[in-house]
Design an enzyme around this catalytic site. Structure first.
Site, PDB file in Angstrom:
ATOM      1  N   MET A 211       5.440  -4.336  -7.194  1.00 40.06           N
ATOM      2  CA  MET A 211       5.999  -3.619  -6.043  1.00 40.06           C
ATOM      3  C   MET A 211       7.383  -3.042  -6.369  1.00 40.06           C
ATOM      4  O   MET A 211       8.576  -2.959  -5.738  1.00 40.06           O
ATOM      5  CB  MET A 211       6.219  -4.553  -4.999  1.00 40.06           C
ATOM      6  CG  MET A 211       4.791  -5.175  -4.362  1.00 40.06           C
ATOM      7  SD  MET A 211       3.773  -3.801  -4.150  1.00 40.06           S
ATOM      8  CE  MET A 211       4.087  -3.791  -2.271  1.00 40.06           C
TER       9      MET A 211
ATOM     10  N   ASN B 101      -2.336   2.043 -11.281  1.00 37.59           N
ATOM     11  CA  ASN B 101      -1.985   1.299 -10.091  1.00 37.59           C
ATOM     12  C   ASN B 101      -3.100   1.216  -8.896  1.00 37.59           C
ATOM     13  O   ASN B 101      -4.026   1.797  -8.869  1.00 37.59           O
ATOM     14  CB  ASN B 101      -0.833   2.282  -9.467  1.00 37.59           C
ATOM     15  CG  ASN B 101      -0.149   1.452  -8.156  1.00 37.59           C
ATOM     16  OD1 ASN B 101       0.178   0.322  -8.131  1.00 37.59           O
ATOM     17  ND2 ASN B 101      -0.124   2.175  -7.124  1.00 37.59           N
TER      18      ASN B 101
ATOM     19  N   HIS C 234      -3.685   0.511  -5.084  1.00 34.23           N
ATOM     20  CA  HIS C 234      -2.909   0.648  -3.586  1.00 34.23           C
ATOM     21  C   HIS C 234      -3.950   0.353  -2.527  1.00 34.23           C
ATOM     22  O   HIS C 234      -5.185   1.041  -2.293  1.00 34.23           O
ATOM     23  CB  HIS C 234      -2.334   2.121  -3.669  1.00 34.23           C
ATOM     24  CG  HIS C 234      -1.862   2.233  -2.309  1.00 34.23           C
ATOM     25  ND1 HIS C 234      -0.411   1.369  -2.125  1.00 34.23           N
ATOM     26  CD2 HIS C 234      -1.839   3.035  -1.400  1.00 34.23           C
ATOM     27  CE1 HIS C 234      -0.081   1.712  -1.014  1.00 34.23           C
ATOM     28  NE2 HIS C 234      -0.937   2.822  -0.535  1.00 34.23           N
TER      29      HIS C 234
HETATM   30  C1  GAR Z   1      -2.552  -5.471  -3.178  1.00 32.08           C
HETATM   31  O1  GAR Z   1      -3.029  -5.289  -1.688  1.00 32.08           O
HETATM   32  C2  GAR Z   1      -2.193  -4.181  -3.890  1.00 32.08           C
HETATM   33  O2  GAR Z   1      -3.139  -3.338  -3.677  1.00 32.08           O
HETATM   34  C3  GAR Z   1      -0.870  -4.114  -3.179  1.00 32.08           C
HETATM   35  O3  GAR Z   1      -0.111  -5.003  -3.034  1.00 32.08           O
HETATM   36  C4  GAR Z   1      -1.365  -6.317  -3.272  1.00 32.08           C
HETATM   37  C5  GAR Z   1      -1.125  -7.312  -3.909  1.00 32.08           C
HETATM   38  O4  GAR Z   1      -1.932  -8.350  -3.656  1.00 32.08           O
HETATM   39  N1  GAR Z   1      -0.029  -3.033  -3.945  1.00 32.08           N
HETATM   40  C6  GAR Z   1       0.599  -1.969  -3.145  1.00 32.08           C
HETATM   41  O5  GAR Z   1       0.848  -1.883  -2.020  1.00 32.08           O
HETATM   42  C7  GAR Z   1       1.331  -1.066  -4.169  1.00 32.08           C
HETATM   43  N2  GAR Z   1       1.987  -0.108  -3.459  1.00 32.08           N
HETATM   44  P1  GAR Z   1      -2.316  -9.451  -4.931  1.00 32.08           P
HETATM   45  O6  GAR Z   1      -0.957 -10.151  -5.339  1.00 32.08           O
HETATM   46  O7  GAR Z   1      -2.848 -10.533  -3.987  1.00 32.08           O
HETATM   47  O8  GAR Z   1      -2.936  -8.821  -5.994  1.00 32.08           O
END
Ligand code: GAR
Length: 201
Positions: free
Chosen positions: A92, A109, A111
């Site tokens: 993030m 990445n 998303h």
């Molecule tokens: C996921 O949903 C990913 O797509 C998002 O953070 C989450 C992490 O979940 N990423 C973003 O929003 C990037 N802008 P996780 O830690 O359980 O894998």
């Protein structure tokens, strides 16, 4: 066949990291996770890495540190592992060119929204709100390359639509999004591995 070398960058829970680790463990994904790097000390994903026997590295940005200096140090750290791909799985922080210039076409990445929609944090919650306001009828997830500092944008590797149901809560919708992410991310990495194999043949 040489296994593709992955570095996974995380900031939190790491459920997508877990999907990668499981696919590697089962032999479904011909890859090696060389290290997991988190910018947050308490990220649960670090624990997941340790449990899988993968080096778990914490790289915190100090309060007054220039983000470009942090990114340059991060790049140094990542380079030591000689990765084929760097996977941002819930990372993030926006990476500056101080990092990205070292890894052209090598940073991926994930998303939890469709291309061009809901960039940044809380994409799932914002998509759900937009659905409730009648602005969208579905959302989705995407995997893309990160060429520059544009947030959650770049050449698309894969995308998949995810329905939003009338009786969904944000929690049930989020669960469907995450399930989809876990599948799409691993599938995308498998495609990249197959491509790498073709190139080496
Ligand atoms: C996921 O949903 C990913 O797509 C998002 O953070 C989450 C992490 O979940 N990423 C973003 O929003 C990037 N802008 P996780 O830690 O359980 O894998």
């Amino acid at each position: 066949m040489r296994k593709m070398r992955l570095i996974v960058l995380i900031s939190g829970n790491g459920s997508n990291l877990q999907a990668i680790l499981d696919a590697v463990q089962s032999g479904d994904l011909p890859a090696e996770v060389c290290a997991v790097i988190s910018n947050k000390k308490g990220a649960y994903g670090l624990e997941r890495a340790r449990k899988a026997g993968v080096p778990a590295v914490v790289k915190v940005k100090w309060k007054d540190q220039d983000r470009r200096d942090y990114d340059a140090e991060l790049a140094e750290l990542v380079r030591e592992y000689r990765p084929d791909w760097i996977v941002l799985a819930g990372w993030m922080r926006i990476l500056s060119m101080s990092f990205l210039k070292h890894f052209p076409d090598r940073v991926i990445n994930l998303h939890p929204a469709l291309p061009g929609t809901f960039p940044g944090v809380n994409a799932v919650q914002r998509a759900f709100q937009a659905f409730q306001q009648g602005e969208i009828s579905q959302s989705g997830v995407m995997v893309h390359l990160v060429p520059d500092e544009d947030v959650d944008a770049g050449p698309l590797l894969a995308q998949r639509e995810v329905e939003i149901h009338k009786d969904d809560t944000v929690e049930t919708f989020e669960k469907r999004i995450h399930n989809c992410e876990h599948i799409l991310l691993v599938e995308t990495l498998k495609n990249l591995a197959a491509h790498m194999e073709d190139q080496n043949a």
